[in-house]
Scaffold this active site. Structure first.
Site, PDB file in Angstrom:
ATOM      1  CB  SER A   1      -0.771  40.750  42.468  1.00  0.00           C
ATOM      2  OG  SER A   1      -1.299  41.208  41.173  1.00  0.00           O
TER       3      SER A   1
ATOM      4  CE  LYS B   1       0.096  45.873  41.615  1.00  0.00           C
ATOM      5  NZ  LYS B   1      -0.014  43.967  42.365  1.00  0.00           N
TER       6      LYS B   1
END
Length: 772
Positions: free
Chosen positions: A679, A722
C-alpha cells in the site's frame, strides 16, 4: 538336590532367625538381606556354606533363644550377591530339619549348637494309600481352578518318599505361617502326611462348594442381580476380614456418578467396561490411577448439561452497551444470533473471529457476550502454543496423560454450551510436536465438531452448542483453512472522541476504585482527558490511556497519604504536573514541506500509523537502494514505482539520461521496525517524482494505495485505521484509491468532517495533488 544323607552337617552352624517365612527341606527360595544381616551368610563360608534358619515366635526381648522355635531347617547357600544399593540377596536350598539346642554366640552374629533330625518311613499299605489319596486330591484342586506349577505335578508323580511328598505339598497349600511351623515340627513323616491330607481335603471341599454355589447362583439370578450379589458378598467378606472398605465406597460412588451422568449409549458401554476393569486392579497399581482418572472425566463431562440462554434481546443490548462503547457491528451480530436462537432452539454455535489492534476490547467483549447470553465463559490463550496435544489431548497409554485444553475447560465449566474464547489465534506456533492450528480445524468447523474426539477420552463429544470466539491482531498469519471456518469481524481503533467517552464511562471510575479513591473521587475535566489521549498516548486501543489514568490516580492517592488536601478536579495542567512533558507531537504539523519526502499511511497490528517515504539521488550507475527494514513485497513496490517513473518520465519533463548517471535511494524511517505490504506504492512514486522534479510535497497530504506498472491505483485494506492515524497526526487531505469508496461507511462522521478524502484511479492524479 542335596539331602542329609549326602551332606555332613556340623554340630555348630551360623543361625539366621526368620520372621514371616518358614523354610522346609527340599525348598529353594531367595532371601533379600539388610546390610546388618550379611555377616551371618559370609560366616557360613567357613561352615561348608551351611546356615540354620529358624522361625521366631516373637521379637526377642533380651533372650534370643527363648524367642525362637525349637525346630528349624539347615540350608545350603547356592548363591550370594551383594547389591550395589546396599544389602544383598541369597538363594538357599533346604536340606534337613534340625533341632536347636543352645546358642554358642549372639554377637556380631548368632552361632548355635544344632542336632540333625533323621527321618525314616517304613512303607506300608497305609502310607501308600495316603500318598495316592494326596496325589488325587492335588489333581482335584487343580481341576477346580487351584493354580499349581506344571513342574510340581511332574515331581509329585515320581516322588515315593512320603516325608518328602508331605513337605512339598505343604508349600503349595495356602496355610498361615504358624500352621506351616506346626508341620515343620511334626517330626514323624506319617503324622505329617496325615496333617497335609486333612488340610488339602478342606481346601478341595471349599473349592467344590464355591463352584456349586457359583453354578447355582448363575442359574437363578440374571446378570444385574448376579453383579449386585457378588458385590455384596465381597463387601461382607472384606468386612469379616477387617479390610478397609474405602475402595468399595469409592467404586460405588463412581458407579453412582456414571449412572447419574446420562451418558450417550456408546459412552455408557465404554464406561461400564472400564469400571469392570477397574474393579480387578489393585489400588497400589499405577493402572488404577489411570483408569480412575479416565472414568472421572467420562462421568464428569457435561454430556447433557447446558445452561439456559437468556433470549431477552433488550437485556443483551443493555449488557453490551454497559460494558463497551460503540462496536456496533459486533453488537449487531450478537443480537442477530440471539434473535435466531429464540426462533430456533437447536442451532449450531457461530465461530466468530475478532480482528483488531491491541487494547480495543476483543477479550473483554467475549466476557460481555457470555454475560448477555447467561452462559459460562471460558478463555484460553493460544499464543506460543506448539503442541498439537494441547488441543486434542494425549493418548491414555502415556504417563501423565490428560485431555486437551478444550475438553479440560468444558469439564471444569460443567456445561456443554459455554462461550469459549480462543485468544491470540494468529500467534500459534508449529514444530515437531505437531500443528495446533490444524488441530483446531475440527474444533472450529460446525459441520464436524458435533463429534469432536479427544485422544484421551477416545469418544466423540458434541461441541456444536459451544459459541467459539477467536481473537487476533492480524489476519495474515492465520492459515487459510482455519480462516475459512470463521466469521471475521474487524475491530478498528478508536477516535479521540470515542476514547474520551470510554475513559469517562469505564476507565476513570474503574481506576478510582482500584486506587482507593472511592471516598474522595477526583473529577477529570474534559480537556484533561483529551490531553492524556493526544499528548501522552499514540495507540489504536485504550491500554496506554488506562495506564496513564491509573498513574494520575496513584499520584493523587500519594498526596492524600502525605496529608495534603485531596484534589477535587484533574485539569489539563494537573495532567502535565503528574505525567511530565508531553511524549507525542504532531508529526506532520511540526515539519516543513520538503523535496523527496512524502507522507504515507500504514496499517500495523497495533492499528494505523503514518510513515514518511524519503527519496534522494546521487551520482552512480542506475542502482536502486532500499533501506528501512522493508519486506519483500514493499521492495517490489519500490522497484515498480521506479519503473513507472522511468517509463513515463516525459510526463514530468525528466530527461531519460538522468537515470543513466545516478543512483536513487529510498528510505523509510524507523528502520528498526519491520515494514511490508504493497500500500506504500503510490507514496513511493510521488517521492521519486518529487525528487527528480524538485517539487516539494505537501506534508499535510497523506496517501495510500498499491500501484501497477501502468499507473493504476489499486485498493488497500484498513482504511478506517489509516484515517484515524492521519487525523491524529494532523493530516488535512487523504488520497485514497477510488475502489475504496465503499469503505467510507466505516469512517466516523467527525473524521469525515475533519479530513478531506480524495479518490483517485491513476497515480498521476495523486502526484498533482501532493506536489506543489
Amino acid at each position: 538336590m542335596a539331602d542329609a544323607t549326602t551332606v555332613h552337617i556340623p554340630d555348630v552352624l551360623p543361625l539366621f532367625p526368620l520372621r514371616e517365612l518358614v523354610a522346609f527341606p527340599y525348598m529353594v527360595f531367595p532371601l533379600f538381606l539388610k546390610q546388618s544381616e550379611l555377616a551371618v551368610f559370609e560366616e557360613a563360608a567357613h561352615y561348608q556354606d551351611l546356615v540354620a534358619l529358624v522361625k521366631m515366635k516373637q521379637e526377642p526381648a533380651g533372650d534370643l533363644l527363648g524367642s525362637l522355635h525349637e525346630i528349624g531347617t539347615v540350608c545350603r547357600i547356592n548363591q550370594f550377591t551383594r547389591l550395589p544399593e546396599g544389602g544383598g540377596k541369597v538363594v538357599l536350598e533346604g536340606i534337613s530339619r534340625v533341632r536347636l539346642k543352645l546358642l554358642v554366640q549372639e554377637v556380631p552374629f548368632a552361632l548355635a549348637n544344632v542336632e540333625l533330625i533323621r527321618e525314616f518311613v517304613e512303607k506300608s499299605m497305609v502310607t501308600e494309600a495316603l500318598v495316592q489319596s494326596l496325589v488325587a486330591l492335588l489333581k482335584m484342586a487343580l481341576s477346580f481352578g487351584r493354580p499349581l506349577p506344571d513342574d510340581v505335578m511332574k515331581m509329585i508323580d515320581y516322588i515315593d518318599n512320603p516325608a518328602r511328598l508331605s513337605d512339598l505339598v505343604a508349600l503349595y497349600v495356602n496355610l498361615p505361617a504358624e500352621e506351616l511351623q506346626d508341620l515343620l515340627e511334626t517330626v514323624d513323616p506319617l503324622d505329617r502326611l496325615k496333617k497335609v491330607y486333612v488340610h488339602l481335603t478342606g481346601e478341595v471341599q471349599r473349592l467344590q462348594v464355591k463352584g456349586e454355589v457359583a453354578a447355582e447362583v448363575s442359574r437363578k439370578v440374571g446378570k444385574t442381580q448376579k453383579e449386585y450379589l457378588l458385590r455384596e458378598q465381597m463387601k461382607q467378606i472384606q468386612e469379616e476380614l477387617g479390610e478397609d472398605d474405602s475402595r468399595i465406597a469409592e467404586l460405588n460412588e463412581l458407579r453412582k456418578k456414571i449412572e447419574e451422568a446420562a451418558l450417550p449409549p456408546e459412552v455408557q458401554k465404554i464406561a461400564e467396561k472400564e469400571l469392570k476393569r477397574l474393579e480387578k486392579i489393585t489400588p497400589s497399581s499405577p493402572e488404577y490411577i489411570v483408569s480412575r482418572t479416565y472414568l472421572d472425566y467420562l462421568a464428569g463431562m457435561p454430556w447433557q448439561v447446558s445452561t439456559p440462554d437468556n433470549h431477552d434481546i433488550r437485556n443483551a443490548e443493555e449488557v453490551l452497551n454497559e460494558d463497551h462503547y460503540d462496536l456496533k457491528k459486533v453488537k449487531d451480530r450478537i443480537l442477530e444470533y440471539l434473535a435466531v436462537r429464540s426462533l430456533k432452539e437447536k442451532m449450531k454455535g457461530p465461530i466468530l473471529c475478532f480482528v483488531g489492534p491491541p487494547g480495543v476490547g476483543k477479550t473483554s467483549l467475549g466476557k460481555s457476550i457470555a454475560r448477555a447470553l447467561g452462559r459460562k465463559f471460558i478463555r484460553i490463550s493460544l499464543g506460543g502454543m506448539r503442541d498439537e496435544a494441547e488441543i486434542r489431548g494425549h493418548r491414555r497409554t502415556y504417563i501423565g496423560a490428560l485431555p486437551g485444553r478444550i475438553i479440560q475447560e468444558i469439564y471444569r465449566a460443567g456445561a456443554n454450551n459455554p462461550v469459549f474464547m480462543l485468544d491470540e489465534v494468529d500467534k500459534i506456533g508449529l514444530d515437531f510436536r505437531g500443528d495446533p492450528a490444524s488441530a483446531l480445524l475440527e474444533v472450529l468447523d460446525p459441520e464436524q465438531n458435533f463429534s469432536f474426539t479427544d485422544h484421551y477420552l477416545d469418544v466423540p463429544f458434541d461441541l456444536s452448542r459451544v459459541m467459539f470466539i477467536t481473537t487476533a491482531n492480524l489476519l495474515d498469519p492465520i492459515p487459510a483453512p482455519l480462516k475459512d471456518r470463521m466469521e471475521v469481524i474487524g475491530l478498528a481503533g478508536y477516535t479521540d472522541e470515542e476514547k474520551q467517552q470510554i475513559a469517562a464511562r469505564f476507565l476513570i471510575p474503574r481506576e478510582i476504585e482500584e486506587n482507593g479513591l472511592a471516598a474522595t473521587p477526583p473529577a477529570f475535566e474534559e480537556p484533561a482527558i483529551l490531553r492524556i489521549i493526544r499528548d501522552y498516548t499514540r495507540e489504536a486501543g485504550v491500554r496506554n490511556l488506562q495506564r496513564n489514568i491509573a498513574s494520575v490516580c496513584r499520584k493523587v492517592a500519594k498526596e492524600i497519604t502525605q496529608q495534603k488536601p485531596p484534589r477535587q478536579t484533574i485539569s489539563s495542567e494537573t495532567v502535565e504536573e503528574f505525567l511530565g512533558p508531553r511524549k507525542f507531537f504532531d508529526e506532520v504539523a511540526a515539519e516543513q514541506d520538503r523535496v523527496g519526502v512524502v507522507t504515507g499511511l500504514a496499517w500495523t497490528e497495533t492499528g494505523g500509523d503514518i510513515i514518511f517515504v524519503e527519496a534522494t539521488k546521487m551520482a552512480g550507475k542506475r542502482e536502486l537502494i532500499l533501506t528501512g527494514s522493508l519486506g519483500e513485497v514493499m521492495r517490489e513496490s519500490a522497484r515498480a514505482a521506479l519503473s513507472f517513473v522511468r517509463a513515463n518520465s516525459a510526463d514530468w519533463n525528466i530527461p531519460e539520461e538522468n537515470f543513466e548517471k545516478m543512483d536513487i535511494h529510498i528510505h523509510v524511517p524507523a528502520g528498526a521496525i519491520p515494514k511490508d505490504g504493497p500500500s506504500a506504492g503510490i507514496t513511493m512514486v510521488t517521492a521519486v517524482v518529487s525528487l527528480l522534479t524538485g517539487r516539494p510535497a505537501h506534508r499535510d497530504v497523506a496517501m495510500t494505495g498499491e500501484i501497477s506498472l501502468t499507473g493504476r491505483v489499486l485498493p488497500i485494506g484498513g482504511l478506517k485505521e489509516k484515517a484515524l492515524a492521519a487525523r491524529r497526526a494532523g493530516v488535512k487531505k487523504v488520497v485514497v484509491p477510488a475502489r475504496n469508496r465503499e469503505d467510507m461507511e466505516d469512517i466516523p462522521d467527525n473524521v469525515k468532517q475533519e479530513l478531506e478524502f480524495i479518490f483517485v484511479d491513476d497515480v498521476r492524479e495523486a502526484i498533482s495533488i501532493a506536489l506543489q
